[in-house]
Motif scaffolding. Structure first.
Motif, PDB file in Angstrom:
ATOM      1  N   MET A  52      -8.799   9.859  -1.588  1.00 19.76           N
ATOM      2  CA  MET A  52      -8.334   8.473  -1.553  1.00 19.76           C
ATOM      3  C   MET A  52      -7.423   8.295  -0.361  1.00 19.76           C
ATOM      4  SD  MET A  52      -7.569   8.182  -5.507  1.00 19.76           S
ATOM      5  CE  MET A  52      -8.874   8.462  -6.684  1.00 19.76           C
ATOM      6  N   ASP A  70     -14.925  15.273  -8.502  1.00 18.33           N
ATOM      7  CA  ASP A  70     -15.619  15.499  -7.244  1.00 18.33           C
ATOM      8  C   ASP A  70     -14.560  15.739  -6.156  1.00 18.33           C
ATOM      9  OD1 ASP A  70     -14.555  13.003  -6.661  1.00 18.33           O
ATOM     10  OD2 ASP A  70     -16.443  11.950  -7.034  1.00 18.33           O
ATOM     11  N   GLN A 119       2.437   1.825  -3.421  1.00 16.44           N
ATOM     12  CA  GLN A 119       1.447   2.393  -4.340  1.00 16.44           C
ATOM     13  C   GLN A 119       1.220   3.877  -4.037  1.00 16.44           C
ATOM     14  OE1 GLN A 119      -0.574   0.948  -6.818  1.00 16.44           O
ATOM     15  NE2 GLN A 119       0.708  -0.886  -6.735  1.00 16.44           N
ATOM     16  N   GLY A 173     -10.563  13.571  -8.121  1.00 18.81           N
ATOM     17  CA  GLY A 173     -11.243  12.927  -6.993  1.00 18.81           C
ATOM     18  C   GLY A 173     -11.560  11.488  -7.355  1.00 18.81           C
ATOM     19  N   TYR A 174     -12.815  11.043  -7.052  1.00 17.79           N
ATOM     20  CA  TYR A 174     -13.221   9.664  -7.372  1.00 17.79           C
ATOM     21  C   TYR A 174     -13.546   9.489  -8.850  1.00 17.79           C
ATOM     22  CZ  TYR A 174     -13.755   8.759  -2.344  1.00 17.79           C
ATOM     23  OH  TYR A 174     -13.544   8.576  -1.016  1.00 17.79           O
ATOM     24  N   LYS A 175     -13.693  10.620  -9.566  1.00 18.68           N
ATOM     25  CA  LYS A 175     -14.039  10.498 -10.994  1.00 18.68           C
ATOM     26  C   LYS A 175     -12.758  10.290 -11.794  1.00 18.68           C
ATOM     27  CE  LYS A 175     -18.548  11.749 -10.775  1.00 18.68           C
ATOM     28  NZ  LYS A 175     -18.715  11.467  -9.335  1.00 18.68           N
ATOM     29  N   THR A 176     -12.171   9.116 -11.604  1.00 16.08           N
ATOM     30  CA  THR A 176     -10.869   8.862 -12.205  1.00 16.08           C
ATOM     31  C   THR A 176     -10.975   8.465 -13.661  1.00 16.08           C
ATOM     32  OG1 THR A 176     -11.083   6.655 -11.343  1.00 16.08           O
ATOM     33  CG2 THR A 176      -9.735   8.188 -10.064  1.00 16.08           C
ATOM     34  N   ASP A 177     -12.211   8.285 -14.129  1.00 21.86           N
ATOM     35  CA  ASP A 177     -12.356   7.775 -15.494  1.00 21.86           C
ATOM     36  C   ASP A 177     -12.676   8.856 -16.512  1.00 21.86           C
ATOM     37  OD1 ASP A 177     -14.776   8.230 -14.317  1.00 21.86           O
ATOM     38  OD2 ASP A 177     -15.784   6.490 -15.220  1.00 21.86           O
ATOM     39  N   ASN A 192       0.840  -1.207   0.000  1.00 19.94           N
ATOM     40  CA  ASN A 192       0.000   0.000   0.000  1.00 19.94           C
ATOM     41  C   ASN A 192       0.870   1.250   0.000  1.00 19.94           C
ATOM     42  OD1 ASN A 192      -2.016  -1.845   0.228  1.00 19.94           O
ATOM     43  ND2 ASN A 192      -2.683  -1.238   2.290  1.00 19.94           N
ATOM     44  N   ARG A 248      -5.619   6.419 -14.736  1.00 17.47           N
ATOM     45  CA  ARG A 248      -6.522   7.125 -13.817  1.00 17.47           C
ATOM     46  C   ARG A 248      -6.163   8.606 -13.791  1.00 17.47           C
ATOM     47  NH1 ARG A 248      -5.488   4.373  -8.227  1.00 17.47           N
ATOM     48  NH2 ARG A 248      -7.653   4.870  -7.744  1.00 17.47           N
TER      49      ARG A 248
END
Lengths: 297, 585
Positions: free
Chosen positions: A162, A158, A68, A137-141, A65, A132
């Motif tokens: 993470m 957003d 990464q 934010g979480y909208k990595t796509d 972890n 990514r």
């Protein structure tokens, strides 16, 4: 006590098999290099072994972890460094074009320059790592930033944060969202708005507007630097955690080995000794079983 | 003249009886290796003395062999039978535990402990890269391996149980065979011994059968004055009485996986269940391992599987995959949609609370969020479906809920108007989703025969996520591909004390289970060794009294041979004396 032939025979068999059993046990140690080969060999030891293995498995995962997170954070850091340099370039333009030396013609040329800077910054803000988008934010796509024909930038991500789990119950935020670092959504400068203003000021040849942006761009650079130093301190924390885990891993590996590994030197000596005992038992058995009154009649 | 013939007669008794001695010694030598044989001795006495020639002297008339007696210590034989009873029991316990231990052996590094670790690590890998299909595929395969190992361990324990049961069935026949043989020997021994003779070899055979029987089953025995032995179970039910043997018979018990109950058949042919009355021998060992020890481990393994599934599913059912649902059916069914949810025989319990459904449009944006309240003590599945439909707009909304014919909850998008919509579950304080198997990680099956949910036995990865890895709910928020927070929350379960009333983590609980197996295996081995030593000691003692020593028998042979030779010499001496007398001129 009366001693009968069956007593002698069954004692021989018992002695041989007891010694064979001991020999077998030692051979098992030398073959597996382990002194715990099944739970009943040492139940408490087995529990410890499982516990150590679980701890090692956790350490391994926390290290993974950390690796990464470290990779991710360093990429954030280098992207922000690039961003900082491009903003610095814009600031140089603002300073030079706010002076009396500049005129409408140079400002118009530099307006084009600022437009390409904005595109360059949007492309940096849309940086991808492993497919990514890192600032969305979480909208990595989806690309988090775009601009309209007027060089008005907008954010599509957003505020998702993470977290990497770097120890039991310890987690570390690993991302900075684009609206926070570039648009000052959590208080600060909206860098893209500043650049848009600079571009408009250059286009309209408005010295006041241009010179107003100089200090704002200074703030923007400061904002990026602060963001980067936050990342730097996180990277440091990761390094400390990693070092701690490495030490911990060594301790646990030693404990595990002490608990479950057979002492090879000792085992081999025991094997030799037990072999000798076994041979002696076989020899005496062969001798004793010859004894009978019948031989003397 | 009489004196001469008297001497010849004496010599004759000597020749005859010393030869008997040789025969008995030969019989002993011949049976030196016969199991259960007790050495025999010829009991010799002087033949009656007579008063001859009107003198005041009593003349002996030689020797007579009064009986051939076996050298036998009744007490030590009883002790051996008692000790064999316990030895048989420990033998089975030890053997079974050695096999249980193999199932729980974590010494090689591929046991359940390792696989659980791999599973949690797989969840962390997913949380590091929630969009990654490699991480998702890897997690599924780790979860499948872990679930498969739970299944396998459960299967292995049950197979062990089944093998024990088969052995019980076979041993009942063996016991019946032994008891009927003992009854037969009873009648033969009585027949022989009414003639005043010792039925030594028959008794040896019967004693051996009694010892065999004692290693199989606990009993008390005593010998009557007629030489017949009575064998009784601890509770006073006879197995052998005189010439009669009582039969034991196994009957399948549907309440115990159809395993054998042991029945004693009385003289009227009634079956009396004596399974719990069996006090010793291997039979006790088989019954206690089959009905007590193995079920204990099966239950503990099942508890672990249940809690693991429940906790992972609870978090997963509140999480969101890379896309929403258009049609989802729960994996767990209620026994009756009209039963309140807290008594509808679901695998997991619900609580009073609510769950949230996010409805997403074609672009994945959340367009509506519905909070559905659930009170399991008052709501049944029909109520729940109605509540959802009313909440969503009286059946005209984006989604529709229904009860399937099997009693599962199904939610799907409403008709063509909303076919490009989807929905997701984002929170649940009522555990409704988990209990109904909506959006779960693991699936388990109901066993309608035994009427229980079988966790360890049937645990598998829900096909919802194994068929479509994008449905693994790594995220906590709808439409957030980069969100791995739910995956890391699931991984964090490994550090929480959730087992045994929140005392142990999963790994600690399993560790203590393996430790328990280790301790019990070790202890049953020690018990066995100790008891084996006791039996060895007693058998050595019996052997010392009753066993055949070849050296001793050789000496006996010489002894009798010399006596025989001397007796023959008497005859030739008398012959010579008569010769001398006859030839007197």
């Amino acid at each position: 006590m009366r001693v009968t032939n069956q007593m002698i025979m069954s004692n021989m068999i018992k002695n041989i098999s007891r010694n064979a059993e001991r020999l077998q046990k030692i051979i098992e140690y030398t073959e597996s290099y382990k002194k715990i080969n099944r739970p009943s060999d040492d139940p408490m030891g087995m529990i410890k072994v499982m516990d150590y293995r679980t701890t090692l498995s956790k350490i391994e995962q926390y290290s993974e972890n950390i690796e990464q997170a470290d990779f991710w954070l360093r990429f954030n850091e280098s992207t922000l460094t690039g961003f900082y340099e491009v903003v610095a370039e814009a600031k140089r333009i603002a300073i030079s074009q706010s002076s009396e030396m500049a005129d409408a013609e140079t400002r118009s040329i530099n307006a084009d320059e600022v437009e390409s800077i904005i595109d360059q910054l949007i492309s940096l803000a849309n940086s991808k790592l492993g497919g990514r988008y890192i600032f969305g934010g979480y909208k990595t796509d989806t690309p988090p930033f775009s601009r309209d024909g007027n060089y008005q930038a907008s954010y599509h991500g957003d505020d998702g944060k993470m977290n990497a789990t770097v120890g039991e119950g310890v987690s570390l935020e690993t991302n900075i969202t684009g609206d926070e670092i570039f648009m000052g959504s959590a208080g600060g400068v909206n860098i893209f708005d500043v650049l848009q203003d600079l571009r408009d000021g250059l286009d309209s040849d408005d010295t006041n507007v241009i010179s107003n942006q100089v200090s704002l761009l200074g703030d923007a650079m400061q904002q990026i630097l602060v963001g980067n130093s936050e990342i730097g301190s996180k990277v440091n924390r990761l390094e400390i955690a990693e070092n701690h885990l490495n030490n911990f891993e060594m301790d646990i590996t030693n404990l595990l080995s002490e608990t479950e590994d057979a002492d090879i030197a000792k085992t081999i000596i025991e094997l030799k000794a037990q072999q000798t005992v076994y041979e002696t038992v076989l020899q005496t058995t062969a001798m004793i079983s010859q004894l009978s009154l019948i031989n003397f009649m | 003249m009489l004196g001469y013939y008297g001497a010849l007669d004496i010599a004759k008794t000597a020749i005859i009886n010393q030869r008997k001695g040789i025969e008995v010694a030969s019989h002993n030598i011949a049976n030196v290796n016969t199991p259960g044989f007790h050495r025999q001795v010829t009991v010799m006495e002087t033949a009656g003395a007579v008063n001859k020639f009107n003198t005041r002297m009593m003349f002996g008339t030689g020797v007579k062999a009064t009986e051939i007696r076996r050298v036998y210590d009744r007490f030590v034989n009883y002790q051996i039978n008692d000790a064999s009873e316990l030895l048989g029991r420990w033998d089975i316990k030890k053997n079974t535990f050695e096999q249980i231990e193999m199932i729980f052996n974590e010494s090689p590094e591929f046991g359940l402990n390792h696989l659980m670790n791999e599973f949690w690590n797989g969840l962390y890998d997913l949380s590091n890269n929630p969009e990654g299909s490699a991480e998702r595929t890897n997690l599924i395969s780790r979860a499948e391996t872990m679930a498969g190992t739970f299944n396998q361990m459960d299967f292995d324990l049950r197979r062990l149980q089944k093998n024990l049961n088969t052995t019980i069935g076979g041993s009942l026949e063996e016991i019946n065979e032994i008891t009927s043989q003992i009854a037969k020997y009873n009648s033969e021994i009585a027949k022989v011994e009414t003639r005043g003779v010792n039925a030594n070899d028959l008794r040896d055979s019967r004693d051996l059968l009694l010892q065999q029987l004692s290693s199989l089953i606990g009993f008390n025995s005593y010998e009557g004055g007629d030489g017949k032995v009575t064998v009784m179970l601890g509770t006073g039910k006879p197995l052998v009485e005189g010439n009669l043997a009582w039969e034991l018979r196994g009957t399948n018990n549907p309440g115990n996986s159809n395993y054998f109950d042991i029945n004693w058949i009385d003289s009227e042919g009634n079956l009396l269940n004596i399974t719990d009355e069996i006090s010793g021998g291997k039979m006790k060992g088989w019954i206690e391992t089959r009905d007590t020890f193995i079920p204990d481990y099966l239950n503990k393994l099942d508890d672990l599987a249940k809690e693991l599934i429940e906790e992972v599913n609870r978090l997963h059912s509140r999480g969101v995959g890379l896309k929403g649902f258009q049609d989802i059916t729960g994996t767990f069914n209620v026994d009756n949609p009209a039963n309140n949810l807290d008594s509808a025989n679901l695998p997991f319990d619900l609580q009073n609370g609510s769950f949230t459904i996010d409805v997403l449009d074609a672009n994945g944006a959340v367009v509506n969020t519905y909070a559905i309240a659930v009170d399991p003590a008052n709501d049944n599945l029909n109520d729940l479906v109605n509540n959802i439909n009313i909440m969503v707009g009286g059946g005209g909304g984006e989604i529709v809920a229904e009860v399937t014919p099997d009693g599962e909850l199904r939610i799907h998008t409403n008709g063509p108007a909303f076919q490009d919509h989807s929905f997701a579950f984002t929170s649940d304080t009522s555990d409704t989703l988990m209990a109904l198997g909506m959006n779960t990680f693991f699936d388990v099956d109901y066993n309608s025969t035994s009427g229980i949910w079988e966790y360890a036995r049937t645990m598998e990865v829900n096909s919802l996520i194994s068929d479509d890895i994008s449905m693994i709910a790594a995220a906590s928020v709808s439409n957030s591909p980069g969100d791995g927070s739910n995956a890391s929350a699931m991984a964090g379960l490994r550090d929480e004390s959730l087992m045994n009333g929140n005392q142990y983590t999963f790994a600690d609980y399993y560790g203590s289970l393996v430790g328990k197996v280790g301790v019990e295996t070790w202890k049953s081995g020690e018990d066995y060794s100790h008891q084996q030593a006791v039996v060895d000691q007693l058998e050595g003692y019996r052997e010392s009294i009753s066993g055949v020593s070849l050296d001793e028998e050789m000496i006996n042979l010489i002894k009798f041979q010399k006596a025989y030779e001397a007796a023959a010499r008497i005859i030739s001496v008398v012959d010579e004396m008569l010769d001398t007398l006859i030839n007197l001129n």
